[in-house]
Design a protein around this motif. Structure first.
Motif, PDB file in Angstrom:
ATOM      1  N   ALA A  30       0.831  -1.204   0.000  1.00 39.36           N
ATOM      2  CA  ALA A  30       0.000   0.000   0.000  1.00 39.36           C
ATOM      3  C   ALA A  30       0.868   1.257   0.000  1.00 39.36           C
ATOM      4  N   SER A  31       1.954   1.243   0.776  1.00 41.69           N
ATOM      5  CA  SER A  31       2.833   2.412   0.798  1.00 41.69           C
ATOM      6  C   SER A  31       3.497   2.622  -0.555  1.00 41.69           C
ATOM      7  N   LYS A  32       3.829   1.538  -1.240  1.00 46.18           N
ATOM      8  CA  LYS A  32       4.466   1.646  -2.556  1.00 46.18           C
ATOM      9  C   LYS A  32       3.455   2.047  -3.633  1.00 46.18           C
ATOM     10  N   VAL A  33       2.222   1.546  -3.541  1.00 44.90           N
ATOM     11  CA  VAL A  33       1.183   1.946  -4.492  1.00 44.90           C
ATOM     12  C   VAL A  33       0.908   3.444  -4.349  1.00 44.90           C
ATOM     13  N   ALA A  34       0.780   3.911  -3.119  1.00 45.67           N
ATOM     14  CA  ALA A  34       0.549   5.338  -2.882  1.00 45.67           C
ATOM     15  C   ALA A  34       1.705   6.169  -3.430  1.00 45.67           C
ATOM     16  N   PHE A  35       2.921   5.706  -3.215  1.00 44.61           N
ATOM     17  CA  PHE A  35       4.106   6.412  -3.690  1.00 44.61           C
ATOM     18  C   PHE A  35       4.122   6.477  -5.213  1.00 44.61           C
ATOM     19  N   GLU A  36       3.752   5.378  -5.861  1.00 50.62           N
ATOM     20  CA  GLU A  36       3.717   5.372  -7.324  1.00 50.62           C
ATOM     21  C   GLU A  36       2.616   6.284  -7.851  1.00 50.62           C
ATOM     22  N   ALA A  37       1.465   6.291  -7.187  1.00 54.96           N
ATOM     23  CA  ALA A  37       0.380   7.176  -7.623  1.00 54.96           C
ATOM     24  C   ALA A  37       0.813   8.636  -7.518  1.00 54.96           C
ATOM     25  N   ALA A  38       1.444   8.994  -6.411  1.00 48.51           N
ATOM     26  CA  ALA A  38       1.922  10.365  -6.230  1.00 48.51           C
ATOM     27  C   ALA A  38       3.008  10.697  -7.257  1.00 48.51           C
ATOM     28  N   VAL A  61      10.898   9.412 -12.677  1.00 50.53           N
ATOM     29  CA  VAL A  61      11.099   8.002 -13.012  1.00 50.53           C
ATOM     30  C   VAL A  61      10.776   7.166 -11.784  1.00 50.53           C
ATOM     31  N   ILE A  62      10.093   6.044 -12.001  1.00 47.23           N
ATOM     32  CA  ILE A  62       9.810   5.096 -10.931  1.00 47.23           C
ATOM     33  C   ILE A  62      10.580   3.813 -11.226  1.00 47.23           C
ATOM     34  N   ILE A  63      11.456   3.437 -10.318  1.00 54.85           N
ATOM     35  CA  ILE A  63      12.222   2.193 -10.432  1.00 54.85           C
ATOM     36  C   ILE A  63      11.506   1.151  -9.578  1.00 54.85           C
ATOM     37  N   GLU A  64      11.183  -0.003 -10.179  1.00 62.82           N
ATOM     38  CA  GLU A  64      10.438  -1.060  -9.491  1.00 62.82           C
ATOM     39  C   GLU A  64      11.273  -2.339  -9.411  1.00 62.82           C
ATOM     40  N   PRO A  65      12.145  -2.409  -8.413  1.00 63.91           N
ATOM     41  CA  PRO A  65      12.967  -3.618  -8.284  1.00 63.91           C
ATOM     42  C   PRO A  65      12.157  -4.809  -7.785  1.00 63.91           C
ATOM     43  N   LYS A  75      11.108   6.389 -19.738  1.00 62.33           N
ATOM     44  CA  LYS A  75       9.788   5.839 -19.416  1.00 62.33           C
ATOM     45  C   LYS A  75       9.457   6.235 -17.986  1.00 62.33           C
ATOM     46  N   LEU A  76       8.206   6.121 -17.620  1.00 63.12           N
ATOM     47  CA  LEU A  76       7.822   6.413 -16.250  1.00 63.12           C
ATOM     48  C   LEU A  76       8.280   5.293 -15.316  1.00 63.12           C
TER      49      LEU A  76
END
Length: 181
Positions: free
Chosen positions: A47-55, A71-75, A135-136
């Motif tokens: 949830a914290s990561k989803v919120a961070f990505e939305a922001a 840029v959002i890095i998703e390891p 890319k985003l």
């Protein structure tokens, strides 16, 4: 949320005035593949990561006119000291969710066997920053790509059904079939 969302938001608020004034800049936010695939026992983290990505996604639109890139890095799972600190859920025979803890512990152990080195994240950041308009989102690590691909071919109902009662071995078979893990 304090670390994964609010602290990062405060940092972005601090740097944005200077970037806007300069008419350029790049913000690289480190998220997780677990923002895309939320599993049992991981609701708070995801949830914290989803919120961070939305922001981050909203911010990317808001600052584009100022020539600022986001840029959002998703390891996936990266070999870092956090796993040596025994962070995360542990099995508890008295818990009604003990089966989930046992599954989680076994899956995490398997994921850590082939965890990616931190340098892979650094390379993804460097690659994104070299592009004029990156890319985003960037998935990092083979496990992240497998997790994302496996989840994309499952319906929501199939995903939720992983929560039904089953043995740890049956749970492992599902992860091998859908995610190659």
């Amino acid at each position: 949320f304090e670390t994964n969302f609010f602290a990062a938001m405060r940092m972005m608020r601090l740097v944005l005035p200077t970037m806007r004034q300069a008419g350029s800049g790049a913000i690289v936010n480190i998220s997780s593949v677990l923002a895309r695939t939320v599993g049992a026992l991981g609701g708070g983290y995801s949830a914290s990561k989803v919120a961070f990505e939305a922001a981050s996604e909203a911010l990317a639109q808001e600052v584009r006119r100022f020539n600022i890139r986001v840029v959002i890095i998703e390891p996936g799972f990266i070999k870092t000291p956090i796993f040596e600190k025994n962070a995360g859920p542990k099995s508890n025979p008295n818990s009604p969710y003990n089966e989930f803890y046992l599954r989680h512990d076994r899956l995490l152990a398997k994921l850590l066997e082939n965890a990616s080195p931190p340098e892979l994240v650094a390379e993804a950041i460097q690659r994104a920053l070299k592009e004029d308009w990156p890319k985003l989102r960037y998935l990092v690590g083979e496990d992240a790509k497998k997790i994302e691909a496996g989840r994309q071919v499952m319906t929501d109902e199939e995903w939720i059904n992983i929560g039904r009662a089953m043995t740890v071995d049956d749970y492992a078979k599902i992860h091998i079939k859908h995610f190659g893990i």
